[in-house]
Design a protein around this motif. Structure first.
Motif, PDB file in Angstrom:
ATOM      1  N   ALA A 138       6.171   4.871  -4.875  1.00 47.96           N
ATOM      2  CA  ALA A 138       6.386   4.903  -6.596  1.00 47.96           C
ATOM      3  C   ALA A 138       5.439   3.728  -7.121  1.00 47.96           C
ATOM      4  O   ALA A 138       4.885   3.863  -8.212  1.00 47.96           O
ATOM      5  CB  ALA A 138       7.815   3.923  -6.668  1.00 47.96           C
ATOM      6  N   HIS A 139       5.138   2.811  -6.684  1.00 46.96           N
ATOM      7  CA  HIS A 139       3.926   1.732  -6.811  1.00 46.96           C
ATOM      8  C   HIS A 139       2.849   2.562  -7.165  1.00 46.96           C
ATOM      9  O   HIS A 139       2.045   2.369  -7.858  1.00 46.96           O
ATOM     10  CB  HIS A 139       3.943   0.494  -5.899  1.00 46.96           C
ATOM     11  N   LEU A 140       2.273   3.194  -5.984  1.00 45.93           N
ATOM     12  CA  LEU A 140       1.007   4.038  -6.424  1.00 45.93           C
ATOM     13  C   LEU A 140       1.002   5.022  -7.595  1.00 45.93           C
ATOM     14  O   LEU A 140       0.075   4.902  -8.073  1.00 45.93           O
ATOM     15  CB  LEU A 140       0.779   4.780  -4.987  1.00 45.93           C
ATOM     16  N   SER A 141       2.376   5.486  -7.749  1.00 41.78           N
ATOM     17  CA  SER A 141       2.448   6.310  -8.889  1.00 41.78           C
ATOM     18  C   SER A 141       2.180   5.411 -10.160  1.00 41.78           C
ATOM     19  O   SER A 141       1.919   5.858 -11.240  1.00 41.78           O
ATOM     20  CB  SER A 141       3.702   7.140  -8.844  1.00 41.78           C
ATOM     21  N   LEU A 142       2.393   4.262 -10.068  1.00 38.85           N
ATOM     22  CA  LEU A 142       2.002   3.496 -11.252  1.00 38.85           C
ATOM     23  C   LEU A 142       0.765   2.893 -11.334  1.00 38.85           C
ATOM     24  O   LEU A 142       0.523   2.093 -12.254  1.00 38.85           O
ATOM     25  CB  LEU A 142       3.157   2.213 -11.285  1.00 38.85           C
ATOM     26  N   GLY A 143       0.141   3.193 -10.447  1.00 37.21           N
ATOM     27  CA  GLY A 143      -1.433   2.895 -10.404  1.00 37.21           C
ATOM     28  C   GLY A 143      -1.815   1.776  -9.581  1.00 37.21           C
ATOM     29  O   GLY A 143      -2.929   1.239  -9.433  1.00 37.21           O
ATOM     30  N   THR A 144      -0.880   1.230  -8.753  1.00 39.20           N
ATOM     31  CA  THR A 144      -1.222   0.274  -7.662  1.00 39.20           C
ATOM     32  C   THR A 144      -2.381   0.931  -6.675  1.00 39.20           C
ATOM     33  O   THR A 144      -2.302   2.023  -6.329  1.00 39.20           O
ATOM     34  CB  THR A 144      -0.004   0.058  -6.493  1.00 39.20           C
ATOM     35  N   PRO A 145      -3.418   0.080  -6.724  1.00 34.10           N
ATOM     36  CA  PRO A 145      -4.731   0.726  -5.951  1.00 34.10           C
ATOM     37  C   PRO A 145      -4.343   0.670  -4.330  1.00 34.10           C
ATOM     38  O   PRO A 145      -3.560   0.116  -3.851  1.00 34.10           O
ATOM     39  CB  PRO A 145      -5.713  -0.239  -6.160  1.00 34.10           C
ATOM     40  N   MET A 146      -4.873   1.648  -3.521  1.00 39.52           N
ATOM     41  CA  MET A 146      -4.689   1.811  -2.414  1.00 39.52           C
ATOM     42  C   MET A 146      -4.948   0.782  -1.417  1.00 39.52           C
ATOM     43  O   MET A 146      -4.248   0.499  -0.607  1.00 39.52           O
ATOM     44  CB  MET A 146      -5.612   3.070  -1.885  1.00 39.52           C
ATOM     45  N   GLU A 147      -6.035   0.123  -1.930  1.00 36.40           N
ATOM     46  CA  GLU A 147      -6.516  -0.977  -1.228  1.00 36.40           C
ATOM     47  C   GLU A 147      -5.419  -2.273  -1.064  1.00 36.40           C
ATOM     48  O   GLU A 147      -5.419  -3.204  -0.197  1.00 36.40           O
ATOM     49  CB  GLU A 147      -8.038  -1.483  -1.786  1.00 36.40           C
ATOM     50  N   ALA A 148      -4.681  -2.216  -2.066  1.00 34.88           N
ATOM     51  CA  ALA A 148      -3.565  -3.260  -2.077  1.00 34.88           C
ATOM     52  C   ALA A 148      -2.335  -3.316  -0.978  1.00 34.88           C
ATOM     53  O   ALA A 148      -1.888  -4.010  -0.732  1.00 34.88           O
ATOM     54  CB  ALA A 148      -3.012  -3.539  -3.603  1.00 34.88           C
ATOM     55  N   LEU A 149      -2.443  -2.007  -0.336  1.00 31.62           N
ATOM     56  CA  LEU A 149      -1.376  -1.566   0.465  1.00 31.62           C
ATOM     57  C   LEU A 149      -1.563  -2.082   1.911  1.00 31.62           C
ATOM     58  O   LEU A 149      -0.533  -2.361   2.568  1.00 31.62           O
ATOM     59  CB  LEU A 149      -1.319  -0.216   0.696  1.00 31.62           C
ATOM     60  N   GLY A 150      -2.765  -2.219   2.163  1.00 30.49           N
ATOM     61  CA  GLY A 150      -3.226  -2.791   3.421  1.00 30.49           C
ATOM     62  C   GLY A 150      -4.752  -2.359   4.046  1.00 30.49           C
ATOM     63  O   GLY A 150      -5.394  -1.844   3.097  1.00 30.49           O
ATOM     64  N   PRO A 151      -5.099  -2.702   5.148  1.00 29.36           N
ATOM     65  CA  PRO A 151      -6.366  -2.375   5.627  1.00 29.36           C
ATOM     66  C   PRO A 151      -6.785  -1.117   5.672  1.00 29.36           C
ATOM     67  O   PRO A 151      -5.886  -0.276   6.215  1.00 29.36           O
ATOM     68  CB  PRO A 151      -6.597  -3.059   6.818  1.00 29.36           C
ATOM     69  N   ALA A 152      -7.942  -0.684   5.467  1.00 28.84           N
ATOM     70  CA  ALA A 152      -8.484   0.580   5.490  1.00 28.84           C
ATOM     71  C   ALA A 152      -8.523   0.853   7.178  1.00 28.84           C
ATOM     72  O   ALA A 152      -8.950  -0.031   7.795  1.00 28.84           O
ATOM     73  CB  ALA A 152      -9.988   0.966   4.855  1.00 28.84           C
ATOM     74  N   ILE A 153      -8.284   2.354   7.523  1.00 31.70           N
ATOM     75  CA  ILE A 153      -8.378   2.325   9.002  1.00 31.70           C
ATOM     76  C   ILE A 153      -9.148   3.890   9.221  1.00 31.70           C
ATOM     77  O   ILE A 153      -9.109   4.422   8.127  1.00 31.70           O
ATOM     78  CB  ILE A 153      -6.911   2.464   9.583  1.00 31.70           C
ATOM     79  N   ASN A 154      -9.630   4.063  10.054  1.00 26.78           N
ATOM     80  CA  ASN A 154     -10.470   5.464  10.324  1.00 26.78           C
ATOM     81  C   ASN A 154      -9.869   5.984  11.698  1.00 26.78           C
ATOM     82  O   ASN A 154     -10.350   6.960  12.122  1.00 26.78           O
ATOM     83  CB  ASN A 154     -11.856   5.308  10.085  1.00 26.78           C
ATOM     84  N   ASP A 155      -8.941   5.336  12.275  1.00 26.28           N
ATOM     85  CA  ASP A 155      -8.401   5.985  13.401  1.00 26.28           C
ATOM     86  C   ASP A 155      -6.781   6.590  13.467  1.00 26.28           C
ATOM     87  O   ASP A 155      -6.072   6.462  14.405  1.00 26.28           O
ATOM     88  CB  ASP A 155      -8.454   4.895  14.801  1.00 26.28           C
ATOM     89  N   TRP A 156      -6.659   7.259  12.180  1.00 21.25           N
ATOM     90  CA  TRP A 156      -5.340   7.592  12.122  1.00 21.25           C
ATOM     91  C   TRP A 156      -5.140   9.084  13.205  1.00 21.25           C
ATOM     92  O   TRP A 156      -6.373   9.592  13.637  1.00 21.25           O
ATOM     93  CB  TRP A 156      -5.112   8.185  10.686  1.00 21.25           C
ATOM     94  N   ILE A 157      -3.829   9.092  13.589  1.00 24.85           N
ATOM     95  CA  ILE A 157      -3.797  10.232  14.641  1.00 24.85           C
ATOM     96  C   ILE A 157      -3.925  11.577  14.008  1.00 24.85           C
ATOM     97  O   ILE A 157      -3.242  12.002  12.937  1.00 24.85           O
ATOM     98  CB  ILE A 157      -2.453  10.378  15.050  1.00 24.85           C
ATOM     99  N   THR A 158      -4.493  12.553  14.706  1.00 26.61           N
ATOM    100  CA  THR A 158      -4.966  13.921  14.272  1.00 26.61           C
ATOM    101  C   THR A 158      -4.394  14.744  15.225  1.00 26.61           C
ATOM    102  O   THR A 158      -4.713  14.677  16.327  1.00 26.61           O
ATOM    103  CB  THR A 158      -6.430  14.166  13.874  1.00 26.61           C
ATOM    104  N   MET A 159      -3.361  15.754  14.989  1.00 30.30           N
ATOM    105  CA  MET A 159      -2.912  16.715  15.765  1.00 30.30           C
ATOM    106  C   MET A 159      -3.998  17.633  16.020  1.00 30.30           C
ATOM    107  O   MET A 159      -4.266  18.072  14.811  1.00 30.30           O
ATOM    108  CB  MET A 159      -1.744  17.268  15.480  1.00 30.30           C
TER     109      MET A 159
END
Lengths: 261, 261, 261
Positions: A138-159
């Motif tokens: 809901a906050h993202l839908s209001l325009g909160t930037p992604m960067e405000a949610l937490g640190p960027a990562i590049n090791d998310w799990i891919t099946m």
């Protein structure tokens, strides 16, 4: 601020779970358009959830937020993530659930959701969909930037998605990856993987030979093969249910045979 | 532009099908209000779909667009149609699905949907609901005139609804046309077809006699007959499930007996 | 006027019933946001409906209208009521369905719905949800005052919620009050009713001992006890279905045993 949030969950429809998530979202952004993709992912079936999300997401307009919750690890140290692509935002647990969508719609940024400011105060350890993911969406839908949610990562799990195997004798072995509401057996075979213009083509499944690739369900009687609406070969039963007819389930092999005689 | 689009389909709720249709619509008109009538029409059951649509449509405000998809002939040469009445617009395959609604709410114009400008580019041959009907409905909601969709027709398919038969001995034979979620047996008998103020009235169904017409479900114990909410006589079971109790299905005869002694 | 109306009913999803209610509401107030909590309350199960409504309601924003219909007495002399609290408005039959929500969110005023001006003309005697409650909810969403609906009452029906029993030997006997979609056994035991920091704690259910209170589902293998998302102790099965594993249903006793040795 008007925006679309979709839901793909295994919550079912008989409890308060999906409703509570929607209530939380509307409390943050009352103008969101809420769309159920499904709440009937089989319980804890991350693979099925990933396929349904990847199937539906391309049809939504740019800027849609897709919230997905199939989360048997809720409360453990598995991460929650949000991914922004050029078309959409995906939010869910980091357990592979978002990965089929992210393979077809690669992310510009993925963050680990750690900033508690956008969460419900005192989140439960058993329902992060309601207490963390819903308010974050809901906050993202209001325009909160992604960067405000937490640190960027590049090791998310891919099946790894299952892939057909081509054999030296010219046959190809695929498998059923999903059975839909109509009992259609959706395979991992794409039409472009089949030989172009073979003299004859058939599909062997559960010991039955299904001849040629039909153009639509009503073109044949009985069992038939067709290119389904998500672009994969399906085995279907005209006016009936192929899964019941063939007693076939997910994992069932489907062998493509090209007759050269 | 604000408008209402309803859905009556046999897509079920566990796949991406209904969600994809909604995504397509929101891409064309993000301000539409999307209302599910049902996605649980039994697969390929055009008659059941036609009844549900005709049951729900009268309760929606003027200008509502009703999109219905029970479409076993998808991809064949069956037509897709749109019908405008004084109250509503109906959109679906020309296989009888819209016809019960159109009998009770006669159309001013019916068109065959042939103009590809309003379709998704390169529509599949297995999912016209998503690729043709959804974008057409969305364009209609934005004010596209019916005439732009294709040529007017007057030979759309109308299904004959089953009718009760009055016999010379004064009995009337109706039948169960639908079983609802509560197990109520909905018949094709309307109260105005029954004799006015008979000394006694009963309904014979599955060898059981149900006496008199009750005013509401809780007025009787056990099996009862009542005027259901869509205006037809129902056989119900107070606090229970008449279909299970009587092991009765669609097509079951219901005989109205007027006792004159 | 923008506002939220939620639905908690036993109508199921395969008939026109829920859709017709929504159509009626949109005819009165086209700007309402309509949210399904569930239409899958077991038929006529007022207790289950009351629990689901009480579970979901706290998560909706102030001013939400909650429409609940599990109404086996429809058409009889049971009353229809509307209750306004500091947070929300609840509308439904006076059969206990609203009472769990009203115990946790006490009403400022409760009225008996008798003023026909806000009803559908000529309401049926079998579907007051559509003909009375839906238009009344829509008028309330437009600002009609509660007092205009009918006289204030203070004798609405309250169902007693089942309570755990503490025994002289230190054990506590609770019971399963609901089984959710995942097969989790939701009990009437709250964590604050358990002894604080016991040396050891177990739960006996269906002859099986479940040791300690886990923090989340994935913390244990097999059967486990956890504080569920609505704040009650649940017996769950990691990656599985506890109700099927234990063959347990609503009413099943759950005994809390504190080991002091």
């Amino acid at each position: 601020m008007n925006s679309i949030i979709t839901f793909t969950t295994d919550f079912g429809q008989r409890d308060a779970y999906a409703g509570a998530m929607k209530g939380v979202i509307l409390g943050v952004n009352p103008l969101t358009t809420l769309i159920d993709i499904t709440h009937d992912v089989p319980p804890q079936d991350i693979t099925a959830g990933a396929m349904i999300l990847a199937d539906a997401a391309p049809y939504f307009p740019p800027g849609t937020l897709h919230l997905a919750v199939v989360d048997p690890g809720v409360g453990s140290d598995r991460r929650l993530i949000a991914a922004r692509t050029s078309r959409a935002v995906y939010i869910g647990p980091d357990n592979g659930l978002l990965s089929y969508a992210l393979v077809q719609d690669p992310p510009e940024i993925v963050v680990s959701i750690t900033e508690k400011r956008y969460w419900t105060p005192r989140p439960s350890s058993t329902f992060h969909g309601r207490d963390i993911l819903a308010p974050v969406a809901a906050h993202l839908s209001l325009g909160t930037p992604m960067e405000a949610l937490g640190p960027a990562i590049n090791d998310w799990i891919t099946m790894e998605a299952s892939q057909p195997v081509a054999h030296s004798d010219g046959t190809i072995t695929g498998e059923v990856v999903r059975i839909d509401h109509f009992g259609n057996l959706i395979t991992n075979l794409r039409p472009e993987q089949l030989p172009a213009n073979p003299p004859a083509l058939s599909f062997e499944v559960s010991g039955v030979l299904v001849n040629r690739l039909s153009r639509y369900y009503a073109e044949a009687d009985g069992l038939l093969a067709v290119i389904g609406s998500s672009g994969y070969i399906e085995i279907a039963m005209a006016g009936g249910n192929a899964a019941l007819t063939l007693k076939a389930g997910v994992g069932q092999k489907v062998v493509v045979i090209t007759h050269t005689d």
